[in-house]
Design a protein around this motif. Structure first.
Motif, PDB file in Angstrom:
ATOM      1  N   MET A   1      27.382  29.695  35.539  1.00  0.00           N
ATOM      2  CA  MET A   1      28.241  29.761  36.120  1.00  0.00           C
ATOM      3  C   MET A   1      28.467  29.463  37.182  1.00  0.00           C
ATOM      4  SD  MET A   1      29.217  34.095  35.264  1.00  0.00           S
ATOM      5  CE  MET A   1      29.822  33.810  36.668  1.00  0.00           C
ATOM      6  N   GLU A   2      29.665  29.432  37.910  1.00  0.00           N
ATOM      7  CA  GLU A   2      29.713  28.810  39.388  1.00  0.00           C
ATOM      8  C   GLU A   2      29.999  29.885  40.389  1.00  0.00           C
ATOM      9  OE1 GLU A   2      29.786  25.591  40.246  1.00  0.00           O
ATOM     10  OE2 GLU A   2      29.056  24.933  38.597  1.00  0.00           O
ATOM     11  N   PRO A   3      29.513  29.408  41.759  1.00  0.00           N
ATOM     12  CA  PRO A   3      29.689  31.066  42.640  1.00  0.00           C
ATOM     13  C   PRO A   3      31.032  30.465  43.276  1.00  0.00           C
ATOM     14  CG  PRO A   3      28.604  29.365  43.612  1.00  0.00           C
ATOM     15  CD  PRO A   3      28.754  28.694  41.826  1.00  0.00           C
ATOM     16  N   GLY A   4      31.091  31.433  44.330  1.00  0.00           N
ATOM     17  CA  GLY A   4      32.339  31.318  44.879  1.00  0.00           C
ATOM     18  C   GLY A   4      33.457  30.355  45.343  1.00  0.00           C
ATOM     19  N   PRO A   5      34.412  30.015  46.238  1.00  0.00           N
ATOM     20  CA  PRO A   5      34.950  29.608  47.269  1.00  0.00           C
ATOM     21  C   PRO A   5      34.192  28.309  47.720  1.00  0.00           C
ATOM     22  CG  PRO A   5      36.288  30.783  47.155  1.00  0.00           C
ATOM     23  CD  PRO A   5      34.641  31.684  46.148  1.00  0.00           C
ATOM     24  N   LEU A 167      32.749  37.160  33.923  1.00  0.00           N
ATOM     25  CA  LEU A 167      32.682  36.692  32.605  1.00  0.00           C
ATOM     26  C   LEU A 167      33.100  36.640  31.849  1.00  0.00           C
ATOM     27  CD1 LEU A 167      29.574  38.849  32.981  1.00  0.00           C
ATOM     28  CD2 LEU A 167      29.247  36.551  33.152  1.00  0.00           C
ATOM     29  N   LEU A 168      34.279  37.353  31.688  1.00  0.00           N
ATOM     30  CA  LEU A 168      35.341  37.704  30.985  1.00  0.00           C
ATOM     31  C   LEU A 168      36.136  36.035  30.663  1.00  0.00           C
ATOM     32  CD1 LEU A 168      36.908  38.623  28.601  1.00  0.00           C
ATOM     33  CD2 LEU A 168      38.798  39.759  30.389  1.00  0.00           C
ATOM     34  N   LYS A 169      36.372  35.948  31.924  1.00  0.00           N
ATOM     35  CA  LYS A 169      37.036  34.642  32.432  1.00  0.00           C
ATOM     36  C   LYS A 169      36.637  33.549  31.974  1.00  0.00           C
ATOM     37  CE  LYS A 169      40.082  36.212  36.529  1.00  0.00           C
ATOM     38  NZ  LYS A 169      39.365  36.055  38.079  1.00  0.00           N
ATOM     39  N   VAL A 170      34.825  33.349  32.208  1.00  0.00           N
ATOM     40  CA  VAL A 170      34.047  31.886  31.984  1.00  0.00           C
ATOM     41  C   VAL A 170      33.829  31.494  30.870  1.00  0.00           C
ATOM     42  CG1 VAL A 170      32.205  31.196  31.793  1.00  0.00           C
ATOM     43  CG2 VAL A 170      32.841  32.206  33.923  1.00  0.00           C
ATOM     44  N   VAL A 171      34.156  32.855  30.200  1.00  0.00           N
ATOM     45  CA  VAL A 171      34.155  32.858  27.769  1.00  0.00           C
ATOM     46  C   VAL A 171      34.820  32.934  27.370  1.00  0.00           C
ATOM     47  CG1 VAL A 171      33.964  34.427  26.317  1.00  0.00           C
ATOM     48  CG2 VAL A 171      31.964  34.642  28.002  1.00  0.00           C
ATOM     49  N   THR A 172      36.285  32.851  28.383  1.00  0.00           N
ATOM     50  CA  THR A 172      38.128  32.559  27.472  1.00  0.00           C
ATOM     51  C   THR A 172      37.676  30.974  27.908  1.00  0.00           C
ATOM     52  OG1 THR A 172      38.517  35.202  28.082  1.00  0.00           O
ATOM     53  CG2 THR A 172      40.097  33.288  27.996  1.00  0.00           C
ATOM     54  N   VAL A 205      36.374  27.689  37.028  1.00  0.00           N
ATOM     55  CA  VAL A 205      36.516  28.713  36.770  1.00  0.00           C
ATOM     56  C   VAL A 205      36.298  29.917  38.386  1.00  0.00           C
ATOM     57  CG1 VAL A 205      36.717  31.829  36.378  1.00  0.00           C
ATOM     58  CG2 VAL A 205      36.465  29.551  34.766  1.00  0.00           C
ATOM     59  N   GLU A 206      37.170  30.042  39.180  1.00  0.00           N
ATOM     60  CA  GLU A 206      36.918  30.508  40.530  1.00  0.00           C
ATOM     61  C   GLU A 206      36.050  31.911  40.390  1.00  0.00           C
ATOM     62  OE1 GLU A 206      39.119  31.372  44.889  1.00  0.00           O
ATOM     63  OE2 GLU A 206      39.286  29.637  43.905  1.00  0.00           O
ATOM     64  N   SER A 208      34.362  35.237  41.861  1.00  0.00           N
ATOM     65  CA  SER A 208      35.200  37.123  43.747  1.00  0.00           C
ATOM     66  C   SER A 208      33.911  36.064  44.715  1.00  0.00           C
ATOM     67  CB  SER A 208      34.483  37.826  42.962  1.00  0.00           C
ATOM     68  OG  SER A 208      33.615  37.792  42.963  1.00  0.00           O
ATOM     69  N   PRO A 209      34.141  36.984  46.012  1.00  0.00           N
ATOM     70  CA  PRO A 209      33.992  36.497  46.923  1.00  0.00           C
ATOM     71  C   PRO A 209      32.056  37.338  47.089  1.00  0.00           C
ATOM     72  CG  PRO A 209      35.666  37.092  47.696  1.00  0.00           C
ATOM     73  CD  PRO A 209      35.860  37.259  46.647  1.00  0.00           C
ATOM     74  N   ASP A 210      32.030  37.915  46.399  1.00  0.00           N
ATOM     75  CA  ASP A 210      30.552  39.036  46.345  1.00  0.00           C
ATOM     76  C   ASP A 210      30.147  38.226  44.829  1.00  0.00           C
ATOM     77  OD1 ASP A 210      32.857  40.850  44.768  1.00  0.00           O
ATOM     78  OD2 ASP A 210      31.836  40.340  43.428  1.00  0.00           O
ATOM     79  N   LEU A 211      30.147  37.272  44.663  1.00  0.00           N
ATOM     80  CA  LEU A 211      29.136  35.934  43.508  1.00  0.00           C
ATOM     81  C   LEU A 211      28.538  35.541  44.251  1.00  0.00           C
ATOM     82  CD1 LEU A 211      28.779  36.222  40.335  1.00  0.00           C
ATOM     83  CD2 LEU A 211      30.301  34.021  40.423  1.00  0.00           C
ATOM     84  N   TRP A 212      27.945  36.085  44.937  1.00  0.00           N
ATOM     85  CA  TRP A 212      27.182  34.862  45.950  1.00  0.00           C
ATOM     86  C   TRP A 212      25.423  34.655  45.694  1.00  0.00           C
ATOM     87  CZ3 TRP A 212      23.599  37.352  49.539  1.00  0.00           C
ATOM     88  CH2 TRP A 212      23.366  39.032  49.351  1.00  0.00           C
ATOM     89  N   LYS A 213      24.620  34.086  45.810  1.00  0.00           N
ATOM     90  CA  LYS A 213      23.124  33.781  45.458  1.00  0.00           C
ATOM     91  C   LYS A 213      22.311  34.123  46.680  1.00  0.00           C
ATOM     92  CE  LYS A 213      20.072  29.799  43.708  1.00  0.00           C
ATOM     93  NZ  LYS A 213      20.258  28.297  43.531  1.00  0.00           N
ATOM     94  N   VAL A 214      21.213  35.017  46.026  1.00  0.00           N
ATOM     95  CA  VAL A 214      20.177  35.335  47.039  1.00  0.00           C
ATOM     96  C   VAL A 214      19.361  34.051  47.710  1.00  0.00           C
ATOM     97  CG1 VAL A 214      17.999  36.545  47.913  1.00  0.00           C
ATOM     98  CG2 VAL A 214      20.279  37.715  46.639  1.00  0.00           C
ATOM     99  N   THR A 215      19.497  33.190  48.454  1.00  0.00           N
ATOM    100  CA  THR A 215      18.218  32.167  48.633  1.00  0.00           C
ATOM    101  C   THR A 215      17.811  32.394  49.894  1.00  0.00           C
ATOM    102  OG1 THR A 215      20.611  31.081  47.935  1.00  0.00           O
ATOM    103  CG2 THR A 215      18.831  29.939  49.140  1.00  0.00           C
ATOM    104  N   TYR A 216      18.133  32.757  50.621  1.00  0.00           N
ATOM    105  CA  TYR A 216      16.677  33.073  52.221  1.00  0.00           C
ATOM    106  C   TYR A 216      16.413  35.092  52.310  1.00  0.00           C
ATOM    107  CZ  TYR A 216      18.373  28.267  52.903  1.00  0.00           C
ATOM    108  OH  TYR A 216      19.137  27.005  52.936  1.00  0.00           O
TER     109      TYR A 216
END
Length: 401
Positions: A1-5, A167-172, A205-206, A208-216
């Motif tokens: 899944m792609e993250p936000g902007p 998730l619904l947007k991605v599946v659709t 599929v864009e 939301s702002p909170d769909l971020w990845k724990v990296t550091y």
């Protein structure tokens, strides 16, 4: 899944509720089922998820792989699994982990009571780990509990704040645009590879702002802050059912509502049946203020702690209990009363094993109206801090307002 902007490396503001909002979930689920029916009588779209979780977390700079790093003493990946599990139309969740972490992952599933989870061994790269998950879903193996899905969601194990609508947007989009077996060889979770190597339809599929990845490492603190904020949005004031004792309890409740206008404050009597309180616990309130009036023991608090232990509410998140004692210092010397209340240390050690954080708060009563209001206001500030911070260092301490 792609993250936000592009460029969004962290949350712009506190994330959404971790526990799904029932109305939104039902609406989204209904939309999915409606979109998935291409002809009368056909079942809803079969959806599964694959979580590649074989990374070593080099950029995190800690020996523990980031997906297993603790947040509020619970592994990060458990929060991600919880976010996917609450989406009822995701039938299977496949997690790809390295062989050396297989037992760790099994223990996480068992401890936090995750369901619909299957494990496969991760590959040496992210794409190979995804392929292992897809292979497990595609093969009709004997005694396998997995069924072949029509759409597979690829989701990072270290993105814990994904919401059902995304998730619904991605599946659709996957259903509308589709892909081929050829695409999978090049890792269709990446839009650029899909566009580069095949002439398939593709859609970004864009998120939301909170769909971020724990990296550091700093991202762990950010995630913890968000989770604390989420589970601190409701406080239940529990009090004795006797009218004389309920009065001061309601006074504290009103002050809490006044001082914490962004927090939902409710109250409930700790009666023998405790049906309403049990419902509040079932609705997943993680913060309780137990009012003890004109007594130096923990009888009321012990009743509440027993209910919380039986409910298993604290499996996923630490539960805060503030035992508030209103005492008349004119009748007995303060030192004697405080000494009686120091038993809180023993109770706190016991319940900490069940992920319940017990604190004590002492307020002088009765006193003139103005002084009582000031003490209640100070008590409300202390309670708000305990609820929000969930400080393990203050467990078993007796604070004075």
């Amino acid at each position: 899944m792609e993250p936000g902007p592009p460029g969004s490396s962290g949350p712009a503001e506190p994330g959404p509720c971790l526990s799904a909002q029932r109305g939104a979930d039902h609406a989204a689920s209904a939309s999915l089922q409606s979109a998935a029916r291409t002809e009368p009588g056909r079942h809803s779209l079969a959806v599964a998820a694959v979580l590649p979780a074989g990374g070593c977390g080099e950029r995190m700079g800690v020996p523990t792989p980031k997906q297993f790093c603790p947040i509020l003493e619970r592994p990060l990946i458990s929060y991600t699994l919880q976010a996917l599990e609450r989406v009822c139309w995701i039938k299977d969740i496949v997690v790809a982990v390295t062989g050396e972490n297989m037992e760790v992952m099994k223990s996480i599933i068992q401890k936090y009571q995750h369901e619909r989870i299957s494990l496969v061994e991760a590959g040496v790269t992210r794409h190979r780990s995804i392929f292992s998950g897809l292979k497990a879903l595609a093969e009709d193996q004997l005694n396998s509990k997995l069924s072949k899905p029509e759409v597979v969601i690829i989701h990072d194990a270290v993105r814990p704040f994904v919401e059902e609508d995304v998730l619904l947007k991605v599946v659709t989009a996957a259903k509308e645009h589709g892909c081929t077996d050829y695409d999978l060889e090049f890792g269709t979770e990446c839009l650029q590879l899909a566009l580069k190597y095949c002439r398939t339809k593709a859609k970004l599929v864009e998120g939301s702002p909170d769909l971020w990845k724990v990296t550091y490492k700093r991202d762990l603190y950010a995630a913890e802050s968000i989770i604390k904020e989420i589970i601190s949005q409701e406080i239940c004031v529990v009090m004795d059912s006797k009218e004389d004792n309920k009065h001061v309890g309601h006074l504290l409740e009103e002050v809490l509502k006044s001082e914490l206008n962004h927090v939902k404050v409710t109250s409930e009597a700790l009666c023998h049946a405790g049906r309403h309180l049990q419902q509040i616990i079932l609705d997943q309130c993680y913060n309780f203020v137990c009012v003890n009036v004109m007594t130096s023991d923990f009888q009321e608090t012990q009743k509440l702690l027993s209910m919380l232990e039986e409910s298993n509410l604290s499996i996923l998140y630490p539960v805060v209990v503030v035992s508030v004692h209103f005492l008349d210092f004119k009748l007995v010397p303060p030192s004697q009363k405080i000494e009686n209340l120091m038993h809180i240390k023993e109770f706190s050690k016991k319940v900490k094993e069940r992920n319940i954080l017990l604190y004590g708060l002492l307020i002088s009563y009765p006193q003139d109206e103005q002084k009582l209001q000031e003490s209640l206001r100070q008590g409300a500030i202390i309670i708000a801090s305990l609820v929000k911070e969930r400080n393990s260092g203050l467990i078993g301490q007796l604070l004075i307002a």
